[in-house]
Design a protein around this motif. Structure first.
Motif, PDB file in Angstrom:
ATOM      1  N   ALA A  87       0.824  -1.205   0.000  1.00  0.00           N
ATOM      2  CA  ALA A  87       0.000   0.000   0.000  1.00  0.00           C
ATOM      3  C   ALA A  87       0.857   1.253   0.000  1.00  0.00           C
ATOM      4  O   ALA A  87       2.012   1.245   0.434  1.00  0.00           O
ATOM      5  CB  ALA A  87      -0.915  -0.003   1.221  1.00  0.00           C
ATOM      6  N   LYS A  88       0.265   2.349  -0.473  1.00  0.00           N
ATOM      7  CA  LYS A  88       0.973   3.622  -0.519  1.00  0.00           C
ATOM      8  C   LYS A  88       1.345   4.122   0.872  1.00  0.00           C
ATOM      9  O   LYS A  88       2.313   4.871   1.027  1.00  0.00           O
ATOM     10  CB  LYS A  88       0.119   4.661  -1.244  1.00  0.00           C
ATOM     11  CG  LYS A  88      -0.066   4.379  -2.727  1.00  0.00           C
ATOM     12  CD  LYS A  88      -0.939   5.454  -3.366  1.00  0.00           C
ATOM     13  CE  LYS A  88      -1.112   5.205  -4.851  1.00  0.00           C
ATOM     14  NZ  LYS A  88      -1.985   6.244  -5.477  1.00  0.00           N
ATOM     15  N   THR A  89       0.578   3.724   1.865  1.00  0.00           N
ATOM     16  CA  THR A  89       0.865   4.169   3.228  1.00  0.00           C
ATOM     17  C   THR A  89       2.201   3.648   3.734  1.00  0.00           C
ATOM     18  O   THR A  89       2.748   4.170   4.710  1.00  0.00           O
ATOM     19  CB  THR A  89      -0.248   3.712   4.182  1.00  0.00           C
ATOM     20  OG1 THR A  89      -0.428   2.293   4.059  1.00  0.00           O
ATOM     21  CG2 THR A  89      -1.557   4.409   3.862  1.00  0.00           C
ATOM     22  N   GLN A  90       2.762   2.620   3.078  1.00  0.00           N
ATOM     23  CA  GLN A  90       4.057   2.072   3.479  1.00  0.00           C
ATOM     24  C   GLN A  90       5.228   2.863   2.893  1.00  0.00           C
ATOM     25  O   GLN A  90       6.376   2.641   3.274  1.00  0.00           O
ATOM     26  CB  GLN A  90       4.161   0.607   3.028  1.00  0.00           C
ATOM     27  CG  GLN A  90       3.189  -0.332   3.707  1.00  0.00           C
ATOM     28  CD  GLN A  90       3.333  -1.749   3.179  1.00  0.00           C
ATOM     29  OE1 GLN A  90       2.551  -2.211   2.366  1.00  0.00           O
ATOM     30  NE2 GLN A  90       4.357  -2.441   3.633  1.00  0.00           N
ATOM     31  N   LYS A  92       6.574   6.718   2.160  1.00  0.00           N
ATOM     32  CA  LYS A  92       6.328   8.121   2.463  1.00  0.00           C
ATOM     33  C   LYS A  92       7.518   8.988   2.059  1.00  0.00           C
ATOM     34  O   LYS A  92       8.671   8.561   2.136  1.00  0.00           O
ATOM     35  CB  LYS A  92       6.052   8.292   3.956  1.00  0.00           C
ATOM     36  CG  LYS A  92       4.853   7.487   4.449  1.00  0.00           C
ATOM     37  CD  LYS A  92       4.660   7.661   5.953  1.00  0.00           C
ATOM     38  CE  LYS A  92       3.470   6.844   6.449  1.00  0.00           C
ATOM     39  NZ  LYS A  92       3.275   6.997   7.921  1.00  0.00           N
ATOM     40  N   ASP A  99       5.703  12.118  -4.055  1.00  0.00           N
ATOM     41  CA  ASP A  99       5.018  10.846  -3.805  1.00  0.00           C
ATOM     42  C   ASP A  99       4.842  10.007  -5.069  1.00  0.00           C
ATOM     43  O   ASP A  99       5.106   8.796  -5.044  1.00  0.00           O
ATOM     44  CB  ASP A  99       3.654  11.098  -3.154  1.00  0.00           C
ATOM     45  CG  ASP A  99       3.768  11.533  -1.704  1.00  0.00           C
ATOM     46  OD1 ASP A  99       4.874  11.406  -1.128  1.00  0.00           O
ATOM     47  OD2 ASP A  99       2.758  11.998  -1.148  1.00  0.00           O
ATOM     48  N   TRP A 103       6.026   6.126  -5.447  1.00  0.00           N
ATOM     49  CA  TRP A 103       5.058   5.069  -5.736  1.00  0.00           C
ATOM     50  C   TRP A 103       5.427   4.334  -7.020  1.00  0.00           C
ATOM     51  O   TRP A 103       5.319   3.106  -7.093  1.00  0.00           O
ATOM     52  CB  TRP A 103       3.662   5.671  -5.847  1.00  0.00           C
ATOM     53  CG  TRP A 103       3.146   6.242  -4.559  1.00  0.00           C
ATOM     54  CD1 TRP A 103       3.503   5.865  -3.287  1.00  0.00           C
ATOM     55  CD2 TRP A 103       2.213   7.312  -4.387  1.00  0.00           C
ATOM     56  NE1 TRP A 103       2.841   6.625  -2.351  1.00  0.00           N
ATOM     57  CE2 TRP A 103       2.037   7.518  -2.993  1.00  0.00           C
ATOM     58  CE3 TRP A 103       1.494   8.116  -5.275  1.00  0.00           C
ATOM     59  CZ2 TRP A 103       1.172   8.487  -2.483  1.00  0.00           C
ATOM     60  CZ3 TRP A 103       0.633   9.092  -4.767  1.00  0.00           C
ATOM     61  CH2 TRP A 103       0.472   9.273  -3.392  1.00  0.00           C
ATOM     62  N   ASP A 112      -4.329   8.617  -8.677  1.00  0.00           N
ATOM     63  CA  ASP A 112      -5.413   8.391  -7.728  1.00  0.00           C
ATOM     64  C   ASP A 112      -6.309   7.245  -8.182  1.00  0.00           C
ATOM     65  O   ASP A 112      -7.280   7.436  -8.915  1.00  0.00           O
ATOM     66  CB  ASP A 112      -6.229   9.679  -7.571  1.00  0.00           C
ATOM     67  CG  ASP A 112      -7.296   9.567  -6.488  1.00  0.00           C
ATOM     68  OD1 ASP A 112      -7.234   8.604  -5.703  1.00  0.00           O
ATOM     69  OD2 ASP A 112      -8.184  10.441  -6.449  1.00  0.00           O
ATOM     70  N   ASP A 114      -7.400   2.844  -6.911  1.00  0.00           N
ATOM     71  CA  ASP A 114      -7.165   1.661  -6.081  1.00  0.00           C
ATOM     72  C   ASP A 114      -6.920   0.427  -6.938  1.00  0.00           C
ATOM     73  O   ASP A 114      -6.661  -0.662  -6.413  1.00  0.00           O
ATOM     74  CB  ASP A 114      -8.377   1.403  -5.166  1.00  0.00           C
ATOM     75  CG  ASP A 114      -8.545   2.493  -4.118  1.00  0.00           C
ATOM     76  OD1 ASP A 114      -7.517   3.017  -3.645  1.00  0.00           O
ATOM     77  OD2 ASP A 114      -9.695   2.821  -3.786  1.00  0.00           O
ATOM     78  N   ALA A 179      10.398   3.971   4.140  1.00  0.00           N
ATOM     79  CA  ALA A 179       9.595   2.804   3.789  1.00  0.00           C
ATOM     80  C   ALA A 179       9.881   1.704   4.795  1.00  0.00           C
ATOM     81  O   ALA A 179      11.039   1.370   5.051  1.00  0.00           O
ATOM     82  CB  ALA A 179       9.927   2.326   2.378  1.00  0.00           C
ATOM     83  N   ASP A 180       8.825   1.174   5.376  1.00  0.00           N
ATOM     84  CA  ASP A 180       8.954   0.075   6.324  1.00  0.00           C
ATOM     85  C   ASP A 180       9.923   0.429   7.450  1.00  0.00           C
ATOM     86  O   ASP A 180      10.796  -0.356   7.813  1.00  0.00           O
ATOM     87  CB  ASP A 180       9.402  -1.183   5.594  1.00  0.00           C
ATOM     88  CG  ASP A 180       9.104  -2.441   6.390  1.00  0.00           C
ATOM     89  OD1 ASP A 180       8.192  -2.407   7.246  1.00  0.00           O
ATOM     90  OD2 ASP A 180       9.787  -3.456   6.167  1.00  0.00           O
ATOM     91  N   SER A 181       9.789   1.641   7.999  1.00  0.00           N
ATOM     92  CA  SER A 181      10.574   2.160   9.129  1.00  0.00           C
ATOM     93  C   SER A 181      12.041   2.433   8.788  1.00  0.00           C
ATOM     94  O   SER A 181      12.831   2.773   9.667  1.00  0.00           O
ATOM     95  CB  SER A 181      10.490   1.240  10.347  1.00  0.00           C
ATOM     96  OG  SER A 181      11.258   0.069  10.172  1.00  0.00           O
TER      97      SER A 181
END
Length: 262
Positions: A87-90, A92, A99, A103, A112, A114, A179-181
């Motif tokens: 997901a895009k939320t992963q 930033k 962005d 992505w 934009d 899904d 990404a992923d912390s």
């Protein structure tokens, strides 16, 4: 970290956009300076006004349009499920305009929607190999291309292409990516010559800081065909452990994937 263990770590780590965040862990030894990114503007042919008003594909339909094993000679196809973010939320950045670039390098939709599907396509050196690799690092000297497909209603695909194009300009001086912390710094973004496929295409390079030990240059291509956008991002495991240029996105992969789009 030895080159062999570094290559092994890179091979098992999450890549796509995540590979940028993991460059520090995969590059303890010194790296070469990256080659200068090409700066020629890119676009193939059409404008936003030519975008069709066709109904968008679903994620399930896009999965069927992804390249499958046997459709590109000399390459292996993998689902990419274990390496690409879901997901895009992963993924930033510190600049919203950047962005779409992040992505696109992660196999996610740059616009934009899904409706998204992705996989990976890698060189199949084993099929033509005549000798054993000298060491494990040589075994990882392969190009892996992460492919993402996304589909849009109306002129959404054209708007997604514009978002990427605008991002290349707005983020020329770089941006921070997490990404992923994990986090890293893209120090430079530049347009380069696009593939010229589909109805519209563009390409860009990103120079990524390797924790003060030089930079690595990554290449991405983005193609629109109708209301579908295809993104391509290439990583070379061996080059990643050393820094330098990751290599262009293979033309054969772009051509074969775009040919499958309706």
């Amino acid at each position: 970290m030895k080159r062999t263990s570094g290559a092994r770590l890179c091979a098992t780590a999450a890549i796509g956009a995540l590979s940028l965040s993991l460059l520090t862990a995969c590059s303890d030894e010194g790296s070469k300076d990256s080659t200068d990114a090409k700066t020629s503007a890119s676009a193939s042919a059409s404008t936003s006004s030519s975008a069709p008003a066709a109904k968008a594909f679903t994620a399930a339909e896009l999965e069927k349009l992804l390249l499958a094993q046997g459709e590109v000679k000399g390459y292996k196809v993998d689902s990419g499920d274990d390496t690409l973010p879901k997901a895009k939320t992963q993924v930033k950045t510190d600049k919203p305009a950047c962005d779409p670039l992040a992505w696109a390098t992660a196999g996610l939709a740059p616009g934009d929607t899904d409706a998204n599907a992705s996989n990976s396509v890698s060189e199949d050196k084993a099929s033509t190999a005549t000798a054993q690799p000298e060491d494990l690092a040589d075994a990882f000297d392969i190009d892996i291309t992460f492919v993402g497909l996304s589909s849009y209603e109306g002129d959404g695909a054209a708007k997604a292409m514009k978002a990427v194009s605008d991002g290349i300009t707005a983020c020329a001086a770089g941006y921070a990516l997490s990404a992923d912390s994990e986090s890293t710094k893209v120090t430079k973004v530049a347009a380069e010559k696009a593939s010229g496929t589909g109805d519209e295409s563009l390409a860009f390079t990103e120079d990524v800081d390797m924790d003060g030990a030089g930079t690595a240059t990554f290449h991405s291509d983005v193609v629109r065909k109708g209301n579908t956008v295809a993104t391509f991002y290439t990583v070379n495991f061996s080059a990643m452990s050393e820094g330098g240029d990751m290599g262009d996105v293979p033309a054969a992969v772009i051509t074969a994937q775009v040919a499958k789009l309706k």
